[in-house]
Every structure is written in C-alpha cells, then in structure tokens.
Write a protein that holds these residues in place. Structure first.
Motif, PDB file in Angstrom:
ATOM      1  N   ASN A  72      -1.855   4.754  -3.985  1.00 47.15           N
ATOM      2  CA  ASN A  72      -0.620   4.233  -4.719  1.00 47.15           C
ATOM      3  C   ASN A  72       0.398   5.569  -4.908  1.00 47.15           C
ATOM      4  OD1 ASN A  72       1.183   2.622  -6.223  1.00 47.15           O
ATOM      5  ND2 ASN A  72       0.245   2.950  -7.949  1.00 47.15           N
ATOM      6  N   GLU A 100      -0.109  -2.578  -8.221  1.00 47.98           N
ATOM      7  CA  GLU A 100      -0.855  -1.555  -8.163  1.00 47.98           C
ATOM      8  C   GLU A 100      -0.613  -0.461  -9.329  1.00 47.98           C
ATOM      9  OE1 GLU A 100      -1.917   0.230  -4.185  1.00 47.98           O
ATOM     10  OE2 GLU A 100       0.240  -0.624  -3.805  1.00 47.98           O
ATOM     11  N   HIS A 121      -8.928  -7.489  -5.416  1.00 44.14           N
ATOM     12  CA  HIS A 121      -8.826  -6.673  -6.453  1.00 44.14           C
ATOM     13  C   HIS A 121      -9.913  -5.475  -6.257  1.00 44.14           C
ATOM     14  CE1 HIS A 121      -6.977  -9.736  -8.952  1.00 44.14           C
ATOM     15  NE2 HIS A 121      -7.785 -10.584  -8.473  1.00 44.14           N
ATOM     16  N   ARG A 122      -9.222  -4.382  -6.667  1.00 47.11           N
ATOM     17  CA  ARG A 122     -10.046  -3.193  -6.684  1.00 47.11           C
ATOM     18  C   ARG A 122      -9.603  -2.210  -7.635  1.00 47.11           C
ATOM     19  NH1 ARG A 122      -9.123   1.166  -1.241  1.00 47.11           N
ATOM     20  NH2 ARG A 122     -10.377  -0.771  -0.386  1.00 47.11           N
ATOM     21  N   TYR A 158      -7.213   3.692 -10.926  1.00 43.20           N
ATOM     22  CA  TYR A 158      -6.412   3.235  -9.965  1.00 43.20           C
ATOM     23  C   TYR A 158      -6.899   1.619  -9.961  1.00 43.20           C
ATOM     24  CZ  TYR A 158      -4.769   1.231  -5.294  1.00 43.20           C
ATOM     25  OH  TYR A 158      -4.041   0.221  -4.384  1.00 43.20           O
ATOM     26  N   ASP A 159      -5.855   0.829 -10.046  1.00 43.37           N
ATOM     27  CA  ASP A 159      -6.231  -0.815 -10.080  1.00 43.37           C
ATOM     28  C   ASP A 159      -5.118  -1.295  -9.227  1.00 43.37           C
ATOM     29  OD1 ASP A 159      -8.222  -1.678 -12.256  1.00 43.37           O
ATOM     30  OD2 ASP A 159      -6.915  -0.080 -13.301  1.00 43.37           O
ATOM     31  N   TYR A 160      -5.691  -2.310  -8.255  1.00 44.07           N
ATOM     32  CA  TYR A 160      -5.112  -2.919  -7.260  1.00 44.07           C
ATOM     33  C   TYR A 160      -5.375  -4.371  -7.333  1.00 44.07           C
ATOM     34  CZ  TYR A 160      -4.053  -4.946  -2.682  1.00 44.07           C
ATOM     35  OH  TYR A 160      -3.689  -5.630  -1.598  1.00 44.07           O
ATOM     36  N   SER A 161      -4.353  -4.917  -7.316  1.00 47.93           N
ATOM     37  CA  SER A 161      -4.445  -6.778  -7.186  1.00 47.93           C
ATOM     38  C   SER A 161      -3.581  -7.324  -6.271  1.00 47.93           C
ATOM     39  CB  SER A 161      -4.213  -7.371  -8.639  1.00 47.93           C
ATOM     40  OG  SER A 161      -4.202  -8.684  -8.656  1.00 47.93           O
ATOM     41  N   SER A 183       1.710  -8.160  -4.907  1.00 46.84           N
ATOM     42  CA  SER A 183       0.787  -7.220  -5.479  1.00 46.84           C
ATOM     43  C   SER A 183       1.074  -6.439  -6.666  1.00 46.84           C
ATOM     44  CB  SER A 183       0.465  -6.242  -4.218  1.00 46.84           C
ATOM     45  OG  SER A 183       1.333  -5.276  -4.009  1.00 46.84           O
ATOM     46  N   LEU A 222       0.606  -1.183   0.043  1.00 51.78           N
ATOM     47  CA  LEU A 222       0.110  -0.022   0.283  1.00 51.78           C
ATOM     48  C   LEU A 222       1.038   1.238   0.127  1.00 51.78           C
ATOM     49  CD1 LEU A 222      -2.778  -1.013   2.334  1.00 51.78           C
ATOM     50  CD2 LEU A 222      -2.713  -1.615  -0.010  1.00 51.78           C
ATOM     51  N   ARG A 277       3.170   2.442 -11.577  1.00 55.52           N
ATOM     52  CA  ARG A 277       3.025   1.082 -11.038  1.00 55.52           C
ATOM     53  C   ARG A 277       4.042   0.582  -9.808  1.00 55.52           C
ATOM     54  NH1 ARG A 277       3.602  -4.075 -15.226  1.00 55.52           N
ATOM     55  NH2 ARG A 277       2.200  -5.519 -13.875  1.00 55.52           N
ATOM     56  N   THR A 289      -1.735   3.097 -11.399  1.00 57.96           N
ATOM     57  CA  THR A 289      -2.525   4.299 -11.288  1.00 57.96           C
ATOM     58  C   THR A 289      -2.140   5.105 -12.774  1.00 57.96           C
ATOM     59  OG1 THR A 289      -2.196   4.676  -8.940  1.00 57.96           O
ATOM     60  CG2 THR A 289      -2.909   6.642 -10.203  1.00 57.96           C
TER      61      THR A 289
END
Length: 243
Positions: free
Chosen positions: A149, A88, A116-117, A104-107, A86, A21, A69, A90
C-alpha cells in the motif's frame, strides 16, 4: 482475490482490484524530512476507459506515526454493478528518516467475493505476521520495510532525495521482497491534474511492466502509474491537496 479473478466477471473486476493494490530501498538519507499530510484522488482506467476512483489520504496519528489510507471503488461497468471496492490502511512510523510499516489492513468487497488481510510488524522482535483468516504466516522483517500500500509513497520520498535507483523492501504475504526501481527518463505527461515534466520510474527486477511518473517537487505520489499485473491499469492524478 484469486477466486474472484477466475470468474466469468474477472476482466473488469480484476482491473479495478489491481488498481486497489496501487493502489508497488535502502533507508532514506539523513536529510529526509517527514511527509506532510495530504489527500489525493485518482482515476482508475483500463484501455482508456475510467472504471473506478481511488482516494488516498495521509494523516498524522501520533508522534512520528502516520495513517495512510487508499479507498478505491468501481464507478463504471461490471465493477460498479458488482459493487467492487477496497480499503487499504497502513500505520507506519517515521524511523531513521524513513517510513517503516507498523500495521497494514486490506479489505476487498464485491458481490461475489470478499477478502481481508492483516499484516503487523513487531520491530523489537524483528518479525512480520500476516493473517488472512487461515492462520498466521511469520517471517523476518527488514530495516526500512514497507507494504504494498505505501510502496508508491516510499518510492516518491526516496526520489525526492535525488535518488536515481532504489531498492525497496516490501513485506508481502510470505516474505520481504527486495524490489528494484530506476529512473528511466524525464518526459512530458498529461493527467487531469495538469501537464507536467515527470520522471518515469520502472521496476527493473521483474518482467511485468510497471511504470510510474513522479513530479517530486510537487507531489510525493506519482501523477501517473501504469502496470500490467492484474489488468493493464493506468491511474491518473485528478487532484492533490495538502493543508
């Protein structure tokens, strides 16, 4: 991620994932210049032991738009055994001399948990949409809003302009948080990338310790970051390259 942190494997996995994070304002001044693409590598440590590695890249993706990233993976202990990692990414625009998040993508992936977000900002409508696969959450955006991020980059760019205190609007799951940061001192710091005199910046609107050491004359990101939220992590800059 809440479920994985509650398992009996939670301490090392939580420590690694909190670092992910990392991977956290009023708009930058009119004199602010757009950021230059770079690649930075960090050690992720807990209690002085290296448990992972983070690689952060910034690249131009169009006219005044950028891709930022953060890829983190476990390299030691149970974090490595469980394959914890992870990613991330943006996309942000450089708008009014400040970064503003577009998407923004989070895995997060591990042997016992995946998450995932997706966050997207409609700046014309002034709306943020967040979806973790359980239905979208929507709330109003705020000028200069970034995400968790890109927080360290946005903070570094503000400090580069000579600011000593920064209020940074950060889009999280259900709202925009007006996070407050202030320079506390200038002090020596030693990291794998070298020894520096750095500005220590603390978050001042929460009782959860968060400290980041910046050398803004050299790097837009902190050379060191320490936080208690999620596992008492320390991130140390190993190398930084800007073409």
């Amino acid at each position: 991620m809440t479920d994985i942190l509650r398992t009996r494997f939670s301490r090392p996995v939580r420590a690694l994932l909190a670092g992910l994070l990392f991977v956290g304002i009023v708009p930058l001044s009119a004199a602010a210049s757009a950021p230059t693409p770079f690649t930075a590598t960090y050690q992720v440590q807990r209690d002085g032991q290296t448990i992972g590695e983070a690689t952060i890249t910034l690249s131009a993706s169009g006219s005044d738009t950028y891709a930022y990233r953060n890829q983190t993976r476990g390299t030691s202990g149970l974090a490595a055994l469980l394959g914890a990692s992870s990613d991330e990414t943006t996309r942000f625009r450089w708008h009014d001399d400040a970064p503003e998040t577009l998407t923004y993508d989070y895995s997060m992936d591990a042997a016992i948990k995946q998450k995932h977000r997706h966050l997207e900002v409609d700046w014309a409508a002034g709306q943020v949409t967040v979806d973790e696969g359980k239905g979208p959450i929507r709330y109003a955006s705020a000028p200069g809003m970034v995400d968790r991020n890109t927080l360290p980059l946005a903070l570094g760019l503000a400090l580069r302009e000579g600011r000593k205190s920064v209020v940074l609007p950060v889009g999280v799951k259900q709202r925009v948080e007006q996070q407050q940061y202030a320079v506390q001192a200038t002090e020596p710091v030693s990291v794998p990338a070298g020894e520096f005199k750095a500005q220590r910046v603390s978050r001042t609107d929460t009782d959860k310790p968060f400290d980041a050491w910046y050398v803004t004359s050299k790097f837009p990101l902190p050379v060191k970051l320490a936080q208690s939220d999620g596992g008492d992590l320390t991130l140390l800059l190993v190398k930084f390259h800007s073409p």
